[in-house]
Motif scaffolding. Structure first.
Motif, PDB file in Angstrom:
ATOM      1  N   GLU A 220      46.609 105.848  61.020  1.00  0.00           N
ATOM      2  CA  GLU A 220      45.222 106.251  60.839  1.00  0.00           C
ATOM      3  C   GLU A 220      44.464 106.206  62.341  1.00  0.00           C
ATOM      4  O   GLU A 220      44.943 105.284  63.226  1.00  0.00           O
ATOM      5  CB  GLU A 220      44.286 105.318  59.555  1.00  0.00           C
ATOM      6  N   HIS A 221      43.471 106.901  62.041  1.00  0.00           N
ATOM      7  CA  HIS A 221      42.511 106.830  63.523  1.00  0.00           C
ATOM      8  C   HIS A 221      41.275 107.069  63.056  1.00  0.00           C
ATOM      9  O   HIS A 221      40.877 107.617  62.070  1.00  0.00           O
ATOM     10  CB  HIS A 221      43.104 107.711  64.540  1.00  0.00           C
ATOM     11  N   PHE A 222      40.200 106.595  64.228  1.00  0.00           N
ATOM     12  CA  PHE A 222      38.722 107.150  63.677  1.00  0.00           C
ATOM     13  C   PHE A 222      38.590 108.476  64.046  1.00  0.00           C
ATOM     14  O   PHE A 222      39.191 109.368  64.794  1.00  0.00           O
ATOM     15  CB  PHE A 222      37.773 106.185  64.664  1.00  0.00           C
ATOM     16  N   ALA A 223      37.875 108.990  63.052  1.00  0.00           N
ATOM     17  CA  ALA A 223      37.442 110.653  63.173  1.00  0.00           C
ATOM     18  C   ALA A 223      37.026 111.212  64.665  1.00  0.00           C
ATOM     19  O   ALA A 223      37.168 112.065  65.125  1.00  0.00           O
ATOM     20  CB  ALA A 223      36.519 110.864  62.175  1.00  0.00           C
ATOM     21  N   GLY A 224      36.155 110.031  65.320  1.00  0.00           N
ATOM     22  CA  GLY A 224      35.786 110.332  66.608  1.00  0.00           C
ATOM     23  C   GLY A 224      36.760 110.267  67.719  1.00  0.00           C
ATOM     24  O   GLY A 224      36.273 110.623  68.858  1.00  0.00           O
ATOM     25  N   ASN A 225      37.630 109.898  67.346  1.00  0.00           N
ATOM     26  CA  ASN A 225      38.795 109.966  68.443  1.00  0.00           C
ATOM     27  C   ASN A 225      39.631 111.017  68.547  1.00  0.00           C
ATOM     28  O   ASN A 225      40.666 111.234  68.027  1.00  0.00           O
ATOM     29  CB  ASN A 225      39.737 108.620  68.176  1.00  0.00           C
ATOM     30  N   GLU A 226      39.075 112.278  69.103  1.00  0.00           N
ATOM     31  CA  GLU A 226      39.529 113.357  69.221  1.00  0.00           C
ATOM     32  C   GLU A 226      40.883 113.407  69.876  1.00  0.00           C
ATOM     33  O   GLU A 226      41.780 114.488  69.772  1.00  0.00           O
ATOM     34  CB  GLU A 226      38.542 114.518  69.836  1.00  0.00           C
TER      35      GLU A 226
ATOM     36  N   ALA B  42      33.112 106.079  56.424  1.00  0.00           N
ATOM     37  CA  ALA B  42      32.876 104.829  57.185  1.00  0.00           C
ATOM     38  C   ALA B  42      31.457 104.143  56.041  1.00  0.00           C
ATOM     39  O   ALA B  42      30.660 104.936  55.942  1.00  0.00           O
ATOM     40  CB  ALA B  42      32.575 104.696  58.452  1.00  0.00           C
ATOM     41  N   ALA B  43      31.686 102.904  56.010  1.00  0.00           N
ATOM     42  CA  ALA B  43      30.599 102.223  55.165  1.00  0.00           C
ATOM     43  C   ALA B  43      29.214 102.533  55.833  1.00  0.00           C
ATOM     44  O   ALA B  43      28.046 102.688  55.238  1.00  0.00           O
ATOM     45  CB  ALA B  43      30.943 101.012  55.039  1.00  0.00           C
ATOM     46  N   SER B  44      29.434 102.712  57.330  1.00  0.00           N
ATOM     47  CA  SER B  44      28.004 103.128  58.029  1.00  0.00           C
ATOM     48  C   SER B  44      27.284 104.337  57.856  1.00  0.00           C
ATOM     49  O   SER B  44      26.246 104.631  57.905  1.00  0.00           O
ATOM     50  CB  SER B  44      28.219 102.805  59.355  1.00  0.00           C
ATOM     51  N   GLY B  45      28.282 105.179  57.225  1.00  0.00           N
ATOM     52  CA  GLY B  45      27.709 106.660  57.075  1.00  0.00           C
ATOM     53  C   GLY B  45      27.990 107.586  58.440  1.00  0.00           C
ATOM     54  O   GLY B  45      27.874 108.584  58.448  1.00  0.00           O
ATOM     55  N   ASP B  46      28.563 106.778  59.683  1.00  0.00           N
ATOM     56  CA  ASP B  46      28.735 107.569  60.799  1.00  0.00           C
ATOM     57  C   ASP B  46      30.017 108.336  60.513  1.00  0.00           C
ATOM     58  O   ASP B  46      30.964 107.766  60.469  1.00  0.00           O
ATOM     59  CB  ASP B  46      28.889 106.369  61.984  1.00  0.00           C
ATOM     60  N   PRO B  47      29.837 109.754  60.931  1.00  0.00           N
ATOM     61  CA  PRO B  47      31.047 110.434  60.684  1.00  0.00           C
ATOM     62  C   PRO B  47      32.073 110.243  61.643  1.00  0.00           C
ATOM     63  O   PRO B  47      33.210 110.237  61.395  1.00  0.00           O
ATOM     64  CB  PRO B  47      30.634 111.914  60.915  1.00  0.00           C
ATOM     65  N   ALA B  48      31.824 109.603  62.739  1.00  0.00           N
ATOM     66  CA  ALA B  48      32.904 109.522  63.782  1.00  0.00           C
ATOM     67  C   ALA B  48      33.665 108.326  63.278  1.00  0.00           C
ATOM     68  O   ALA B  48      34.592 107.938  64.086  1.00  0.00           O
ATOM     69  CB  ALA B  48      32.217 109.125  65.224  1.00  0.00           C
ATOM     70  N   ALA B  49      33.170 107.194  62.664  1.00  0.00           N
ATOM     71  CA  ALA B  49      33.673 105.947  62.431  1.00  0.00           C
ATOM     72  C   ALA B  49      34.576 106.282  61.096  1.00  0.00           C
ATOM     73  O   ALA B  49      35.032 105.293  60.568  1.00  0.00           O
ATOM     74  CB  ALA B  49      32.692 104.799  62.174  1.00  0.00           C
ATOM     75  N   ALA B  50      34.607 107.573  60.408  1.00  0.00           N
ATOM     76  CA  ALA B  50      35.341 107.404  59.470  1.00  0.00           C
ATOM     77  C   ALA B  50      36.882 107.470  59.784  1.00  0.00           C
ATOM     78  O   ALA B  50      37.299 107.540  60.856  1.00  0.00           O
ATOM     79  CB  ALA B  50      35.149 109.174  58.715  1.00  0.00           C
ATOM     80  N   THR B  51      37.537 107.083  58.772  1.00  0.00           N
ATOM     81  CA  THR B  51      39.002 106.735  58.874  1.00  0.00           C
ATOM     82  C   THR B  51      39.906 108.057  58.396  1.00  0.00           C
ATOM     83  O   THR B  51      39.738 108.337  57.302  1.00  0.00           O
ATOM     84  CB  THR B  51      39.643 105.603  58.200  1.00  0.00           C
ATOM     85  N   VAL B  52      40.605 108.618  59.486  1.00  0.00           N
ATOM     86  CA  VAL B  52      41.576 109.752  59.031  1.00  0.00           C
ATOM     87  C   VAL B  52      42.837 109.278  59.199  1.00  0.00           C
ATOM     88  O   VAL B  52      43.369 108.620  59.830  1.00  0.00           O
ATOM     89  CB  VAL B  52      41.396 110.959  60.257  1.00  0.00           C
TER      90      VAL B  52
END
Length: 114
Positions: free
Chosen positions: A70-76, A95-105
């Motif tokens: 897994e990685h954070f969505a924002g880690n392109e 992500a619990a915060s709702g931040d799309p970049a903090a989603a787990t891929v």
């Protein structure tokens, strides 16, 4: 005079630093005039990351048939590396915060086809 002996083997974790040192010595001098200093340095880091990932995959105990990571969505950069190495998208957890970049891929690699 005979040809030098050439040995080809799969790189291991022990080889990563030597491979990265070679890349750091060769890539910037060759690529910097073409792609610029920052891009050449990024290539060296990409090379190091690829070698570490490949060395880790060789160490996966068999009979394992897949690797999930897994990685954070924002880690392109991570996403691009994993895609180049054959990992495919499995799912995305918001992500619990709702931040799309903090989603787990989550990505999976089928070792039978790797």
């Amino acid at each position: 005079m005979g040809e030098p002996e050439v040995v080809v083997r799969v790189a291991s974790e022990r080889d990563v630093d030597a491979i990265a040192a070679f890349g750091a010595a060769v890539v910037p001098a060759h690529d910097e005039p073409i792609i610029g200093k920052a891009a050449a340095e990024e290539q060296v880091e990409l090379w190091r990351s690829r070698q570490r990932l490949r060395a880790a995959l060789v160490e996966v105990p068999r009979p394992a048939v897949r690797v999930i990571l897994e990685h954070f969505a924002g880690n392109e950069r991570a996403a691009a590396l994993y895609e180049r190495e054959g990992f495919v998208h499995l799912r995305r957890d918001p992500a619990a915060s709702g931040d799309p970049a903090a989603a787990t891929v989550w990505r999976v690699l089928d070792l039978r086809s790797a």
